[in-house]
Structure formats: C-alpha cells, structure tokens
Design a protein around this motif. Structure first.
Motif, PDB file in Angstrom:
ATOM      1  N   PRO A 188      29.532  44.457  42.463  1.00 22.25           N
ATOM      2  CA  PRO A 188      30.577  43.615  43.057  1.00 22.25           C
ATOM      3  C   PRO A 188      30.641  43.777  44.570  1.00 22.25           C
ATOM      4  O   PRO A 188      30.542  44.893  45.093  1.00 22.25           O
ATOM      5  N   ALA A 189      30.795  42.653  45.256  1.00 23.00           N
ATOM      6  CA  ALA A 189      30.788  42.684  46.720  1.00 23.00           C
ATOM      7  C   ALA A 189      32.016  43.374  47.284  1.00 23.00           C
ATOM      8  O   ALA A 189      31.949  44.047  48.321  1.00 23.00           O
ATOM      9  N   LEU A 190      33.176  43.202  46.613  1.00 22.79           N
ATOM     10  CA  LEU A 190      34.432  43.771  47.100  1.00 22.79           C
ATOM     11  C   LEU A 190      35.193  44.387  45.936  1.00 22.79           C
ATOM     12  O   LEU A 190      35.224  43.823  44.841  1.00 22.79           O
ATOM     13  N   PRO A 191      35.830  45.533  46.141  1.00 24.71           N
ATOM     14  CA  PRO A 191      36.661  46.112  45.088  1.00 24.71           C
ATOM     15  C   PRO A 191      37.758  45.133  44.669  1.00 24.71           C
ATOM     16  O   PRO A 191      38.387  44.485  45.506  1.00 24.71           O
ATOM     17  N   GLY A 192      37.949  45.006  43.384  1.00 27.28           N
ATOM     18  CA  GLY A 192      38.974  44.107  42.865  1.00 27.28           C
ATOM     19  C   GLY A 192      38.507  42.693  42.604  1.00 27.28           C
ATOM     20  O   GLY A 192      39.209  41.927  41.944  1.00 27.28           O
ATOM     21  N   CYS A 193      37.336  42.319  43.100  1.00 25.07           N
ATOM     22  CA  CYS A 193      36.807  40.972  42.867  1.00 25.07           C
ATOM     23  C   CYS A 193      35.909  41.010  41.629  1.00 25.07           C
ATOM     24  O   CYS A 193      34.678  41.121  41.743  1.00 25.07           O
ATOM     25  N   TYR A 194      36.534  40.924  40.454  1.00 24.08           N
ATOM     26  CA  TYR A 194      35.815  41.069  39.202  1.00 24.08           C
ATOM     27  C   TYR A 194      35.937  39.799  38.372  1.00 24.08           C
ATOM     28  O   TYR A 194      36.819  38.970  38.581  1.00 24.08           O
ATOM     29  N   GLY A 195      35.035  39.672  37.408  1.00 29.72           N
ATOM     30  CA  GLY A 195      35.023  38.492  36.564  1.00 29.72           C
ATOM     31  C   GLY A 195      34.275  37.350  37.233  1.00 29.72           C
ATOM     32  O   GLY A 195      33.401  37.567  38.083  1.00 29.72           O
ATOM     33  N   PRO A 196      34.568  36.097  36.878  1.00 30.38           N
ATOM     34  CA  PRO A 196      33.852  34.954  37.444  1.00 30.38           C
ATOM     35  C   PRO A 196      34.067  34.837  38.953  1.00 30.38           C
ATOM     36  O   PRO A 196      35.191  34.909  39.439  1.00 30.38           O
ATOM     37  N   GLN A 197      32.964  34.675  39.674  1.00 27.45           N
ATOM     38  CA  GLN A 197      32.985  34.506  41.122  1.00 27.45           C
ATOM     39  C   GLN A 197      32.060  33.342  41.480  1.00 27.45           C
ATOM     40  O   GLN A 197      31.200  32.952  40.690  1.00 27.45           O
ATOM     41  N   ALA A 198      32.219  32.795  42.669  1.00 28.58           N
ATOM     42  CA  ALA A 198      31.388  31.675  43.124  1.00 28.58           C
ATOM     43  C   ALA A 198      30.264  32.173  44.017  1.00 28.58           C
ATOM     44  O   ALA A 198      30.476  32.974  44.921  1.00 28.58           O
TER      45      ALA A 198
END
Length: 271
Positions: free
Chosen positions: A200-210
């Motif tokens: 993950p690119a950033l902590p907390g940015c989980y699940g579906p991303q663009a």
C-alpha cells in the motif's frame, strides 16, 4: 468462514482496517460476478468495466518497452517477482516448473511466461490487453497466451494447475473475493499460488484504490483501473479464508538506493 470462502457462494471477505493504532475487523461481501457499468466520456460509452480496463491496459502496454534481451547474468529468459531488475527471489517459489502446468495471470508482454516455458513448464498466460498479448506473441511466438480476463479464464477452464502466479498482474487488479476461490478451485492438491505487487502506498489506504493510466497524447484524459491494496497480514488472512494453507506474506526489501519494496504472497492448496 473457511468453508464459505472455499465454495465462493457468499464471497465474504475479512478485511483488516487499522485506525488509531487499533485493529478493527469488518466484513465486506462482493457479488458472485463483477458488475458492468458505464463511465463518462464518449470513448467509453457503452463499454463494460472490463472493456474499459482493457483500454487502460493497452495504454500501459503501448508505453512499456518490454523486457530487455538479457539480464545481468546474461540469461535470455528469467523470472522477476519485483519491479527491480535482477532483484528478489526466482521461480522456485512455485516449485519445480519442469513438466508442471503453470498459469500466469496478467502475463503482460510474456517475460516470466517465456522463462517458465523455457524451463519445461506447460505454461499458459492470460491478459486482458490486446496490445500486451500481441507483444508477447510477437517476441515469443511459441507461447500459449490467451486474451482473457483472469476470472473469465479460471471460471471457464477445466484444467488443473500445479502453480498459479501473478506478478504485478491480475491478483492486484481483481477483487480477491472473486479471484481467490477461482484460483483455489483450479489448483491441484498441493499446488502453489504466489503473487507480487507494490505494498500500500499510504497507511490507511486499503481495499479498492484507483490506478491511473495516462495516454501519451498531449491533453488526453487519463484512464483508470481498480486495484486492491492490503497489508501483508490482511492478504495472508484472505488466502486462509479462501482455503489456502502454509500462507506467507512479506515485503521484499528494495535494492540499495531504492525506497519501495515488493509485497510477495504465497499459499498452497491443501493436499
């Protein structure tokens, strides 16, 4: 829960979210099939989500130079799990490829698939992008490359595979609630599933991303695909819920002078 995940009937996925240092568990349910839809813009009007994805991956594939002719060791084919040339583990994570049926999900322009075939594997690659499939066939005409989405191929195919891999491929860009049961079902007992992509690119940015694909033409609007980002522990739990055993998930450290490692996940279908 393991039985539910293995049958793929409810597509229940345990997702671990971190908030304020606490670990919170929530259940997310996905439909049995990926829905289709429409996006703004005349170029994509009337196209399904997967058709739009193929357009985006064509943009990506057209801009990529493809694998170089030889690696640092002078080999004409090799297996690369990471985004860094000549770095990280090799194909032995999949077991002995000689004589094995191996499936590469999101094979791109065919570099890893060519190496598995050279080692004696009965290897099949699938990719949604016509551009990437054409590049693979042009460089390695002997490869078995299919223009299909991973989930469509797995749902239609009746063969068993001793190993399934995905390197920055379909494992990252397909809903794991849909893909994991399909992969598990197509593996033979004792078969290995392994995949890699960025953490993950950033902590907390989980699940579906663009993920954005930028066409080279000046002023062209970007295209987007969806990816699924999770920490290693969450990926490990998702595989266990889908029926995999001996699961490992780690971030392979980058080479000296680089910042981003590679998330590498591996699981086995019980014998």
């Amino acid at each position: 829960m393991a039985e539910t995940a293995a049958t793929g009937l409810t597509r229940a996925v345990e997702v671990v979210r971190r908030s304020g240092g606490r670990q919170e568990v929530a259940t997310v349910t996905s439909p049995a099939r990926r829905p289709t839809g429409r996006r703004a813009g005349s170029a994509w009007k009337g196209k399904s989500v997967r058709e739009q994805d193929a357009d985006a991956w064509d943009v990506w594939g057209a801009a990529r130079p493809g694998r170089k002719e030889t690696n640092a060791a002078g080999s004409s084919t090799w297996f690369n799990w990471t985004q860094w040339p000549d770095h990280g583990p090799d194909e032995t994570l999949l077991g002995d490829p000689a004589g094995a049926r191996v499936l590469d999900l999101g094979c791109g322009s065919g570099g890893n698939l060519a190496h598995l075939t050279a080692l004696g594997a009965e290897a099949v690659g699938v990719d949604a992008s016509p551009v990437q499939v054409a590049k693979a066939r042009a460089r390695w005409p002997h490869l078995d490359v299919r223009q299909r989405t991973a989930e469509d191929f797995l749902a239609a195919d009746t063969y068993g595979f001793q190993a399934v891999c995905s390197v920055f491929g379909a494992a990252w860009f397909t809903d794991p609630a849909e893909l994991l049961p399909l992969v598990h079902a197509r593996l033979t007992p004792g078969g290995v599933y392994a995949f890699s992509h960025n953490p993950p690119a950033l902590p907390g940015c989980y699940g579906p991303q663009a993920s954005q694909m930028q066409p080279p033409e000046k002023g062209a609007e970007p295209l987007y695909v969806k990816r699924w980002d999770y920490e290693p522990a969450t990926w490990a739990e998702l595989l266990r819920l889908a029926g995999f055993t001996n699961v490992t998930a780690e971030v392979v450290a980058p080479p000296a002078g680089k910042r981003t490692g590679t998330l590498l996940v591996r699981g086995v279908r019980a014998a």
